[in-house]
Enzyme design. Sequence first.
Site, PDB file in Angstrom:
ATOM      1  N   ASP A   1       0.748  -1.184   0.004  1.00 20.38           N
ATOM      2  CA  ASP A   1       0.191   0.063  -0.174  1.00 20.38           C
ATOM      3  C   ASP A   1       0.768   1.398   0.220  1.00 20.38           C
ATOM      4  O   ASP A   1       1.948   1.031   0.315  1.00 20.38           O
ATOM      5  CB  ASP A   1      -0.854   0.182   1.437  1.00 20.38           C
ATOM      6  CG  ASP A   1      -2.173  -0.858   1.361  1.00 20.38           C
ATOM      7  OD1 ASP A   1      -2.317  -1.530   0.217  1.00 20.38           O
ATOM      8  OD2 ASP A   1      -2.695  -1.139   2.215  1.00 20.38           O
ATOM      9  N   MET A   2       0.436   2.416  -0.459  1.00 19.52           N
ATOM     10  CA  MET A   2       1.186   3.676  -0.468  1.00 19.52           C
ATOM     11  C   MET A   2       0.478   4.542   0.595  1.00 19.52           C
ATOM     12  O   MET A   2      -0.782   4.519   0.699  1.00 19.52           O
ATOM     13  CB  MET A   2       1.164   4.105  -1.812  1.00 19.52           C
ATOM     14  CG  MET A   2       2.008   5.472  -1.792  1.00 19.52           C
ATOM     15  SD  MET A   2       3.843   5.104  -1.591  1.00 19.52           S
ATOM     16  CE  MET A   2       4.386   4.353  -3.023  1.00 19.52           C
TER      17      MET A   2
ATOM     18  N   ARG B   1      -1.207  -0.905  -8.427  1.00 19.11           N
ATOM     19  CA  ARG B   1      -2.530  -0.605  -7.963  1.00 19.11           C
ATOM     20  C   ARG B   1      -2.677   1.310  -8.175  1.00 19.11           C
ATOM     21  O   ARG B   1      -1.732   1.573  -7.947  1.00 19.11           O
ATOM     22  CB  ARG B   1      -2.977  -0.782  -6.659  1.00 19.11           C
ATOM     23  CG  ARG B   1      -4.342  -0.219  -5.982  1.00 19.11           C
ATOM     24  CD  ARG B   1      -4.811  -0.396  -4.807  1.00 19.11           C
ATOM     25  NE  ARG B   1      -4.626  -1.460  -4.294  1.00 19.11           N
ATOM     26  CZ  ARG B   1      -4.193  -1.996  -2.782  1.00 19.11           C
ATOM     27  NH1 ARG B   1      -3.701  -0.968  -2.155  1.00 19.11           N
ATOM     28  NH2 ARG B   1      -4.197  -3.076  -2.553  1.00 19.11           N
TER      29      ARG B   1
ATOM     30  N   GLY C   1      -5.486   8.444  -4.036  1.00 19.20           N
ATOM     31  CA  GLY C   1      -4.730   8.919  -2.953  1.00 19.20           C
ATOM     32  C   GLY C   1      -5.730   9.517  -1.885  1.00 19.20           C
ATOM     33  O   GLY C   1      -6.624  10.478  -2.179  1.00 19.20           O
TER      34      GLY C   1
HETATM   35  P1  FDA Z   1     -14.382   9.362  -4.944  1.00 19.12           P
HETATM   36  O1  FDA Z   1     -13.747   9.607  -3.620  1.00 19.12           O
HETATM   37  O2  FDA Z   1     -14.378  10.366  -5.882  1.00 19.12           O
HETATM   38  O3  FDA Z   1     -15.307   8.623  -4.739  1.00 19.12           O
HETATM   39  C1  FDA Z   1     -16.252   8.272  -5.729  1.00 19.12           C
HETATM   40  C2  FDA Z   1     -17.568   7.650  -5.169  1.00 19.12           C
HETATM   41  O4  FDA Z   1     -17.368   6.532  -4.627  1.00 19.12           O
HETATM   42  C3  FDA Z   1     -18.199   8.752  -4.118  1.00 19.12           C
HETATM   43  O5  FDA Z   1     -18.940   9.690  -4.703  1.00 19.12           O
HETATM   44  C4  FDA Z   1     -19.025   7.854  -3.375  1.00 19.12           C
HETATM   45  O6  FDA Z   1     -20.285   7.590  -3.970  1.00 19.12           O
HETATM   46  C5  FDA Z   1     -18.116   6.547  -3.195  1.00 19.12           C
HETATM   47  N1  FDA Z   1     -17.472   6.420  -2.029  1.00 19.12           N
HETATM   48  C6  FDA Z   1     -15.980   6.672  -2.041  1.00 19.12           C
HETATM   49  N2  FDA Z   1     -15.504   6.483  -0.986  1.00 19.12           N
HETATM   50  C7  FDA Z   1     -16.450   6.178  -0.114  1.00 19.12           C
HETATM   51  C8  FDA Z   1     -16.927   5.860   1.218  1.00 19.12           C
HETATM   52  N3  FDA Z   1     -15.709   5.755   2.176  1.00 19.12           N
HETATM   53  N4  FDA Z   1     -18.084   5.408   1.666  1.00 19.12           N
HETATM   54  C9  FDA Z   1     -19.151   5.602   1.116  1.00 19.12           C
HETATM   55  N5  FDA Z   1     -19.041   5.774  -0.456  1.00 19.12           N
HETATM   56  C10 FDA Z   1     -17.667   6.126  -0.827  1.00 19.12           C
HETATM   57  N6  FDA Z   1      -5.176   5.268  -1.121  1.00 19.12           N
HETATM   58  C11 FDA Z   1      -4.049   5.607  -0.719  1.00 19.12           C
HETATM   59  O7  FDA Z   1      -3.503   6.581  -0.435  1.00 19.12           O
HETATM   60  N7  FDA Z   1      -3.144   4.451  -0.686  1.00 19.12           N
HETATM   61  C12 FDA Z   1      -3.514   3.200  -1.014  1.00 19.12           C
HETATM   62  O8  FDA Z   1      -2.561   2.280  -0.883  1.00 19.12           O
HETATM   63  C13 FDA Z   1      -4.861   3.005  -1.268  1.00 19.12           C
HETATM   64  N8  FDA Z   1      -5.473   1.778  -1.330  1.00 19.12           N
HETATM   65  C14 FDA Z   1      -6.579   1.535  -2.070  1.00 19.12           C
HETATM   66  C15 FDA Z   1      -6.947   0.127  -2.281  1.00 19.12           C
HETATM   67  C16 FDA Z   1      -8.399   0.099  -3.007  1.00 19.12           C
HETATM   68  C17 FDA Z   1      -8.635  -1.098  -3.392  1.00 19.12           C
HETATM   69  C18 FDA Z   1      -9.219   1.444  -3.312  1.00 19.12           C
HETATM   70  C19 FDA Z   1     -10.402   1.213  -4.052  1.00 19.12           C
HETATM   71  C20 FDA Z   1      -8.865   2.457  -2.846  1.00 19.12           C
HETATM   72  C21 FDA Z   1      -7.605   2.559  -2.379  1.00 19.12           C
HETATM   73  N9  FDA Z   1      -7.202   3.921  -1.615  1.00 19.12           N
HETATM   74  C22 FDA Z   1      -5.941   3.935  -1.283  1.00 19.12           C
HETATM   75  C23 FDA Z   1      -8.083   4.919  -1.454  1.00 19.12           C
HETATM   76  C24 FDA Z   1      -8.155   5.828  -2.818  1.00 19.12           C
HETATM   77  O9  FDA Z   1      -7.077   6.682  -2.761  1.00 19.12           O
HETATM   78  C25 FDA Z   1      -9.447   6.860  -2.453  1.00 19.12           C
HETATM   79  O10 FDA Z   1      -9.191   7.616  -1.413  1.00 19.12           O
HETATM   80  C26 FDA Z   1     -10.646   6.250  -2.336  1.00 19.12           C
HETATM   81  O11 FDA Z   1     -10.867   4.924  -3.341  1.00 19.12           O
HETATM   82  C27 FDA Z   1     -11.811   7.131  -2.945  1.00 19.12           C
HETATM   83  O12 FDA Z   1     -11.445   7.451  -4.133  1.00 19.12           O
HETATM   84  P2  FDA Z   1     -12.336   7.218  -5.622  1.00 19.12           P
HETATM   85  O13 FDA Z   1     -11.716   6.896  -6.758  1.00 19.12           O
HETATM   86  O14 FDA Z   1     -13.318   5.987  -4.931  1.00 19.12           O
HETATM   87  O15 FDA Z   1     -13.371   8.428  -5.926  1.00 19.12           O
END
Ligand code: FDA
Length: 299
Positions: free
Chosen positions: A125-126, A175, A179
């Site tokens: 993970d980052m 991945r 962020g």
């Molecule tokens: P965005 O935040 O715009 O969300 C899009 C939509 O998804 C929202 O409008 C909402 O509907 C829904 N949504 C998102 N989060 C939600 C929540 N918590 N509860 C309810 N609904 C929600 N980051 C990092 O810095 N280091 C890492 O190693 C990882 N690892 C990682 C693994 C995996 C499998 C995922 C999916 C994500 C990560 N992340 C991460 C987190 C990532 O950086 C980011 O913060 C989240 O995925 C939210 O970003 P989205 O791209 O989903 O867009």
Amino acid sequence: MSLFSRLVVSTLPLVPKGLVGRVARRYVAGETRDQALATVRALNEIGAMATLDVLGEEVRERGKALAAVEEYEALFDAIEASGVDANVSIKLTLLGLKIDEDFCRDNVERIARTARGHGNFVRLDMEDRTTTDTTLRIYHALQPRYGNLGVVLQSYMRRTLDDIAALPAEGANVRLCKGIYIEPRRDAWKGYETVRHNFVAALTKLMDRGVYVGVATHDELLVCAATAVVDRLGLSPESWEFQMLLGVDEPLRDILLARGHRLRVYVPYGPDWYAYSMRRLRENPEIAHHVIRATLGLS
Ligand code: FDA
């Protein structure tokens, strides 16, 4: 996010831990390995793969880091014995990155070696920007020796396109996510649309270079953009996957699975659920609703 929701988010640290735990339960599989494996089994039954994460970060005691290594070693045995389809994700600050880089690298190496013995895979993970160089250094040191490591790049970081250029030409597995940590403007793109734009640029650069990408997002626009890039490059379904977090947008997960996409769900577990849960709650657009319902004892 509405002004009211933003206000609730800013007061989240004041919410009692027990209440945070109740509201955030959907994001965490439980405190034990058995609970995590039961969650993975249920995901496998609907066609999703999983990546298991032992919760914990910012560890300052060697004993705690070594206990986490042992938990991961036991986890590989349990994955193999139960026959579930899961790899693991690790946070380097759980494994001693803030204590000593060499100590942390040795711990990651132990996990990589055990994973290789089980034919499994380890994702680094980052975390925040203070860990980016060291995480990438450990990845670049160990991946040529073990071949079963992947890393995470964040599209909000200004450096990400350069980090992609520095990846090995063959066998890289990244991945890509937006962020989640709060970074200064000097290091990170700040606009919502800018971060999306850089996600597509990074994704295109990775896929152009033949890197296996875990497209980690719940953002429909990026899901759509990813399928368009894959279509343009004519990539096979086995050469990339979607990734989502446990408890987030399950309808989207089910749509992507029904369309035959490879999809992996991030399944965190363990007693140290608080910091992770707070990050998830901060991202939840319905947070105000949930917190108020929980405060009133309605959820
Ligand atoms: P965005 O935040 O715009 O969300 C899009 C939509 O998804 C929202 O409008 C909402 O509907 C829904 N949504 C998102 N989060 C939600 C929540 N918590 N509860 C309810 N609904 C929600 N980051 C990092 O810095 N280091 C890492 O190693 C990882 N690892 C990682 C693994 C995996 C499998 C995922 C999916 C994500 C990560 N992340 C991460 C987190 C990532 O950086 C980011 O913060 C989240 O995925 C939210 O970003 P989205 O791209 O989903 O867009």
